[in-house]
Design an enzyme around this catalytic site. Sequence first.
Site, mmCIF file in Angstrom:
data_model
loop_
_atom_site.group_PDB
_atom_site.id
_atom_site.type_symbol
_atom_site.label_atom_id
_atom_site.label_comp_id
_atom_site.label_asym_id
_atom_site.label_seq_id
_atom_site.Cartn_x
_atom_site.Cartn_y
_atom_site.Cartn_z
ATOM 1 N N LYS A 1 -6.406 -4.125 0.964
ATOM 2 C CA LYS A 1 -7.338 -3.056 0.577
ATOM 3 C C LYS A 1 -8.779 -3.557 0.577
ATOM 4 C CE LYS A 1 -4.319 -0.082 -2.169
ATOM 5 N NZ LYS A 1 -4.135 0.622 -3.439
ATOM 6 N N LYS B 1 -0.608 6.748 2.227
ATOM 7 C CA LYS B 1 -1.553 7.835 1.926
ATOM 8 C C LYS B 1 -2.925 7.523 2.461
ATOM 9 C CE LYS B 1 0.408 8.793 -2.623
ATOM 10 N NZ LYS B 1 0.216 8.263 -3.988
ATOM 11 N N LYS C 1 3.421 0.457 7.448
ATOM 12 C CA LYS C 1 4.113 1.362 6.534
ATOM 13 C C LYS C 1 3.410 2.720 6.464
ATOM 14 C CE LYS C 1 1.920 0.309 2.174
ATOM 15 N NZ LYS C 1 1.954 0.078 0.757
HETATM 16 P P1 AMP Z 1 1.638 4.780 -4.034
HETATM 17 O O1 AMP Z 1 1.577 5.852 -3.012
HETATM 18 O O2 AMP Z 1 0.991 3.528 -3.559
HETATM 19 O O3 AMP Z 1 1.209 5.211 -5.394
HETATM 20 O O4 AMP Z 1 3.186 4.386 -4.157
HETATM 21 C C1 AMP Z 1 4.105 5.027 -5.015
HETATM 22 C C2 AMP Z 1 5.528 4.543 -4.792
HETATM 23 O O5 AMP Z 1 5.945 4.828 -3.443
HETATM 24 C C3 AMP Z 1 5.729 3.037 -4.948
HETATM 25 O O6 AMP Z 1 6.975 2.788 -5.570
HETATM 26 C C4 AMP Z 1 5.736 2.514 -3.545
HETATM 27 O O7 AMP Z 1 6.474 1.324 -3.423
HETATM 28 C C5 AMP Z 1 6.414 3.651 -2.804
HETATM 29 N N1 AMP Z 1 5.989 3.682 -1.391
HETATM 30 C C6 AMP Z 1 4.730 3.903 -0.921
HETATM 31 N N2 AMP Z 1 4.696 3.883 0.433
HETATM 32 C C7 AMP Z 1 5.985 3.641 0.830
HETATM 33 C C8 AMP Z 1 6.613 3.494 2.118
HETATM 34 N N3 AMP Z 1 5.935 3.643 3.246
HETATM 35 N N4 AMP Z 1 7.942 3.252 2.149
HETATM 36 C C9 AMP Z 1 8.657 3.137 0.995
HETATM 37 N N5 AMP Z 1 8.128 3.257 -0.238
HETATM 38 C C10 AMP Z 1 6.806 3.505 -0.334
#
Ligand code: AMP
Length: 336
Positions: free
Chosen positions: A113, A202, A199
Site C-alpha cells: 500500500k 477493492k 488478488k
Molecule cells: P478488506 O476488503 O481488505 O477489508 O478484507 C476483508 C476480508 O476479505 C478479509 O478477511 C480478507 O482476507 C478478505 N479478502 C479480501 N480480498 C480477498 C480475496 N481476493 N480473496 C479472498 N479473501 C479476500
Amino acid sequence: MSKQRVLSGVQPTGNLHLGNYLGAIRNWVEIQDQYDNFFCVVDLHAITVPHDPKTLADDTYKIAALYLACGIDLQYSTIFVQSHVTAHSELTWLLNCITPLNWLERMIQFKEKAIKQGENVSVGLLDYPVLMAADILLYDADKVPVGEDQKQHLELTRDIAARVNDKFGKKKEPVLKIPDPLIRTEGARVMSLTDGTKKMSKSDPSEMSRISLLDSPDEIKKKIKRCKTDPIKGLVFDDPQRPECHNLLSLYQILAGKTKQEVATECQDMGWGQFKPLLTEVTIEALKPIQDKYKEIMDNKDYLNSVLQEGKAKAEEVANTTLSRVKDALGYLPSL
Ligand code: AMP
Ligand code: TRP
C-alpha cells in the site's frame, strides 16, 4: 462449556466483492452457530488511506447491511461499528508502545500500500496491524476467520499478545488470549478477473477486475464475458501457466456448490464460450438472494440502527473488561 469466541471485520471502503464474500463472510456464516461471534465494520481502518468523509457513514451502513444480507444471524452474532467502541483506539495506543517498529515495517500489506500511496503514507497505515491486533485481542478471540492475505497480520497479533503476556503477565495468568487464524483453502484467495496472478481487491482502479456483491445481472454478465482467459481448449485446475483458468473454475466450483472433481470432469473438454455462460448463471443465482435482502435492510434504517446500537452495547461490555485488565497489568492508576 461456553462457546469459543470468533472475531472478524471488513473495512467500509467501497462495495464488498466476491473475494470478501468467499474468503471471509461466507465462512463466518457457515461456522457462526458453533461460536460466540463478533463482526465489526472496521471504519477506523478505513481512514488509513485517504478517504472521503461524504461516503464513510453510508459505506459503514452498507457493510453492516451486507453482513446481515449474507446471512449473519443475530442469534449467534453481534454486529457493531469499530469506532463506536472507543476501547479499540485506546488499546491500540497501549499496544503501540510495546510493538517494535521493525515488526510493522516488515508487513507485506504495508509495503504494497505504501508503494501505491507514494509520498502520502500516514502513520496510521503503518499502524494498521496494531489496530487490527487490538480489535482481535479486546474480545479474547479464539478464532479469526479471514482470507489468506491477512495471515501475516494474524501472526503479528499473536506475537504482540505473547509479548504483552511475557512482559506483564503473571506466571500462569496471561493478560491476553492468543488467537488462531481460520483460513479456508477454498476461496481463501480469489484472484482478479483481469489478471489471474493478482488478488481481487477493492482498491484495483478497474471495476472490471472484480464482481461486487451488488452488481446487476447485466454487469456480472459483462464482466465475465470480458474477463481475461487464454486460448487453450479444455479447462483445468492447478496449471501454473493458466492462473485465470484455475481462478474461474474455482469460483464456479464454490458458487455452484460442486466438488473440485465434479467441476474438473464437467469442464475438461469445454472451451470458454461454453464455460462463461455457466459461471455467469451461478454467480447471478448466488448473489440474487443477498441483493434482495440487502435492499430490504437498507430501506429500513431504523432496524439497522437498532442492530448497531445493540451491537455496540454488547461489544463494549467485553472490550472494556479486557481493556481494564490490560491497563491493570501495565500498572495504571485505576480511573477515579
Ligand atoms: P478488506 O476488503 O481488505 O477489508 O478484507 C476483508 C476480508 O476479505 C478479509 O478477511 C480478507 O482476507 C478478505 N479478502 C479480501 N480480498 C480477498 C480475496 N481476493 N480473496 C479472498 N479473501 C479476500
Ligand atoms: N485488515 C483486515 C482486512 O483488510 C480487516 C480487519 C481489521 C480485520 N480488523 C480485523 C479482520 C480484525 C479480522 C479481525 O481484511
